[in-house]
Scaffold this motif. Sequence first.
Motif, mmCIF file in Angstrom:
data_model
loop_
_atom_site.group_PDB
_atom_site.id
_atom_site.type_symbol
_atom_site.label_atom_id
_atom_site.label_comp_id
_atom_site.label_asym_id
_atom_site.label_seq_id
_atom_site.Cartn_x
_atom_site.Cartn_y
_atom_site.Cartn_z
ATOM 1 N N ALA A 125 0.844 -1.192 0.000
ATOM 2 C CA ALA A 125 0.000 0.000 0.000
ATOM 3 C C ALA A 125 0.882 1.246 0.000
ATOM 4 O O ALA A 125 1.785 1.389 0.816
ATOM 5 C CB ALA A 125 -0.909 0.000 1.212
ATOM 6 N N LEU A 126 0.624 2.126 -0.939
ATOM 7 C CA LEU A 126 1.369 3.374 -1.025
ATOM 8 C C LEU A 126 0.772 4.404 -0.073
ATOM 9 O O LEU A 126 -0.430 4.416 0.182
ATOM 10 C CB LEU A 126 1.314 3.928 -2.439
ATOM 11 C CG LEU A 126 2.040 3.137 -3.521
ATOM 12 C CD1 LEU A 126 1.782 3.766 -4.881
ATOM 13 C CD2 LEU A 126 3.524 3.089 -3.253
ATOM 14 N N THR A 127 1.625 5.281 0.401
ATOM 15 C CA THR A 127 1.154 6.374 1.251
ATOM 16 C C THR A 127 0.797 7.571 0.368
ATOM 17 O O THR A 127 1.163 7.630 -0.809
ATOM 18 C CB THR A 127 2.239 6.802 2.250
ATOM 19 O OG1 THR A 127 3.350 7.340 1.517
ATOM 20 C CG2 THR A 127 2.701 5.636 3.110
ATOM 21 N N LYS A 128 0.109 8.514 0.964
ATOM 22 C CA LYS A 128 -0.255 9.738 0.262
ATOM 23 C C LYS A 128 1.000 10.470 -0.206
ATOM 24 O O LYS A 128 1.055 10.979 -1.331
ATOM 25 C CB LYS A 128 -1.090 10.630 1.188
ATOM 26 C CG LYS A 128 -1.461 11.965 0.591
ATOM 27 C CD LYS A 128 -2.249 12.794 1.576
ATOM 28 C CE LYS A 128 -2.514 14.186 1.006
ATOM 29 N NZ LYS A 128 -3.263 15.029 1.926
ATOM 30 N N GLU A 129 2.026 10.490 0.627
ATOM 31 C CA GLU A 129 3.269 11.180 0.296
ATOM 32 C C GLU A 129 3.963 10.517 -0.896
ATOM 33 O O GLU A 129 4.528 11.200 -1.750
ATOM 34 C CB GLU A 129 4.210 11.201 1.510
ATOM 35 C CG GLU A 129 3.756 12.102 2.635
ATOM 36 C CD GLU A 129 2.585 11.510 3.439
ATOM 37 O OE1 GLU A 129 2.427 10.267 3.461
ATOM 38 O OE2 GLU A 129 1.824 12.309 4.009
ATOM 39 N N GLU A 130 3.919 9.191 -0.964
ATOM 40 C CA GLU A 130 4.532 8.489 -2.097
ATOM 41 C C GLU A 130 3.803 8.801 -3.399
ATOM 42 O O GLU A 130 4.433 8.990 -4.438
ATOM 43 C CB GLU A 130 4.557 6.979 -1.828
ATOM 44 C CG GLU A 130 5.537 6.579 -0.737
ATOM 45 C CD GLU A 130 5.393 5.130 -0.321
ATOM 46 O OE1 GLU A 130 6.427 4.510 -0.008
ATOM 47 O OE2 GLU A 130 4.251 4.616 -0.305
ATOM 48 N N GLU A 148 -6.166 10.066 -3.488
ATOM 49 C CA GLU A 148 -6.681 8.839 -2.882
ATOM 50 C C GLU A 148 -7.014 7.800 -3.946
ATOM 51 O O GLU A 148 -6.736 6.614 -3.777
ATOM 52 C CB GLU A 148 -7.927 9.150 -2.030
ATOM 53 C CG GLU A 148 -8.499 7.953 -1.322
ATOM 54 C CD GLU A 148 -7.499 7.248 -0.422
ATOM 55 O OE1 GLU A 148 -7.596 6.001 -0.311
ATOM 56 O OE2 GLU A 148 -6.621 7.908 0.155
ATOM 57 N N LYS A 149 -7.597 8.242 -5.052
ATOM 58 C CA LYS A 149 -7.938 7.328 -6.146
ATOM 59 C C LYS A 149 -6.677 6.649 -6.681
ATOM 60 O O LYS A 149 -6.625 5.434 -6.846
ATOM 61 C CB LYS A 149 -8.647 8.107 -7.261
ATOM 62 C CG LYS A 149 -8.946 7.304 -8.497
ATOM 63 C CD LYS A 149 -9.569 8.197 -9.562
ATOM 64 C CE LYS A 149 -9.677 7.480 -10.894
ATOM 65 N NZ LYS A 149 -10.187 8.355 -11.946
ATOM 66 N N PHE A 150 -5.644 7.453 -6.965
ATOM 67 C CA PHE A 150 -4.402 6.898 -7.501
ATOM 68 C C PHE A 150 -3.656 6.077 -6.453
ATOM 69 O O PHE A 150 -2.970 5.116 -6.791
ATOM 70 C CB PHE A 150 -3.506 8.004 -8.066
ATOM 71 C CG PHE A 150 -4.004 8.555 -9.364
ATOM 72 C CD1 PHE A 150 -4.154 7.740 -10.470
ATOM 73 C CD2 PHE A 150 -4.333 9.886 -9.486
ATOM 74 C CE1 PHE A 150 -4.620 8.232 -11.679
ATOM 75 C CE2 PHE A 150 -4.797 10.402 -10.686
ATOM 76 C CZ PHE A 150 -4.941 9.573 -11.785
ATOM 77 N N SER A 190 -1.516 1.046 -5.677
ATOM 78 C CA SER A 190 -1.260 -0.013 -4.694
ATOM 79 C C SER A 190 -1.710 -1.363 -5.239
ATOM 80 O O SER A 190 -1.017 -2.375 -5.083
ATOM 81 C CB SER A 190 -1.977 0.294 -3.376
ATOM 82 O OG SER A 190 -1.438 1.453 -2.782
ATOM 83 N N GLU A 191 -2.865 -1.404 -5.898
ATOM 84 C CA GLU A 191 -3.357 -2.645 -6.493
ATOM 85 C C GLU A 191 -2.426 -3.138 -7.598
ATOM 86 O O GLU A 191 -2.169 -4.342 -7.719
ATOM 87 C CB GLU A 191 -4.770 -2.455 -7.034
ATOM 88 C CG GLU A 191 -5.817 -2.293 -5.953
ATOM 89 C CD GLU A 191 -7.193 -1.934 -6.494
ATOM 90 O OE1 GLU A 191 -7.349 -1.822 -7.729
ATOM 91 O OE2 GLU A 191 -8.109 -1.757 -5.673
ATOM 92 N N ILE A 192 -1.908 -2.226 -8.392
ATOM 93 C CA ILE A 192 -0.973 -2.597 -9.456
ATOM 94 C C ILE A 192 0.288 -3.196 -8.860
ATOM 95 O O ILE A 192 0.787 -4.236 -9.322
ATOM 96 C CB ILE A 192 -0.643 -1.378 -10.342
ATOM 97 C CG1 ILE A 192 -1.871 -0.972 -11.154
ATOM 98 C CG2 ILE A 192 0.544 -1.664 -11.264
ATOM 99 C CD1 ILE A 192 -1.744 0.368 -11.850
ATOM 100 N N LEU A 193 0.806 -2.569 -7.825
ATOM 101 C CA LEU A 193 2.023 -3.084 -7.188
ATOM 102 C C LEU A 193 1.792 -4.450 -6.553
ATOM 103 O O LEU A 193 2.672 -5.313 -6.577
ATOM 104 C CB LEU A 193 2.543 -2.080 -6.156
ATOM 105 C CG LEU A 193 3.146 -0.806 -6.739
ATOM 106 C CD1 LEU A 193 3.502 0.171 -5.622
ATOM 107 C CD2 LEU A 193 4.358 -1.106 -7.590
ATOM 108 N N GLU A 194 0.624 -4.661 -5.995
ATOM 109 C CA GLU A 194 0.309 -5.973 -5.424
ATOM 110 C C GLU A 194 0.275 -7.033 -6.518
ATOM 111 O O GLU A 194 0.758 -8.149 -6.330
ATOM 112 C CB GLU A 194 -1.025 -5.920 -4.681
ATOM 113 C CG GLU A 194 -0.947 -5.195 -3.351
ATOM 114 C CD GLU A 194 -2.302 -5.068 -2.667
ATOM 115 O OE1 GLU A 194 -3.217 -5.849 -3.004
ATOM 116 O OE2 GLU A 194 -2.422 -4.184 -1.806
#
Length: 97
Positions: free
Chosen positions: A2-7, A25-27, A32-36
């Motif tokens: 899961a990516l953070t807002k800052e990332e 938030e959408k991105f 995060s789903e893509i990275l998973e």
Amino acid sequence: MALTKEEVLHIAKLARLELKEEEVEKFRTQLSEILEYVGQLQKVDTKGIEPISQITGLQNVVREDRVAGCEADVRDEMIKQFPKRKNDLLETLGVFE
């Protein structure tokens, strides 16, 4: 992962994107789903599998460059029709200004 807002904001800055708060938030969710998913692909055992760049068997076909001239009268007619010229040279707009 899961990516953070800052990332997400950092990625947007690198891509020169300006994101609204709701887009962040959408991105964050989508990236995060893509990275998973990529993480799942990294778990696949590929030992003994030869890398390939394409599967169709097609190859790039490159022809040899050839200079093809034209008759003098055809050449002179083309030069006459060009809007900006200096003798036999044709003047075009600049690419970089």
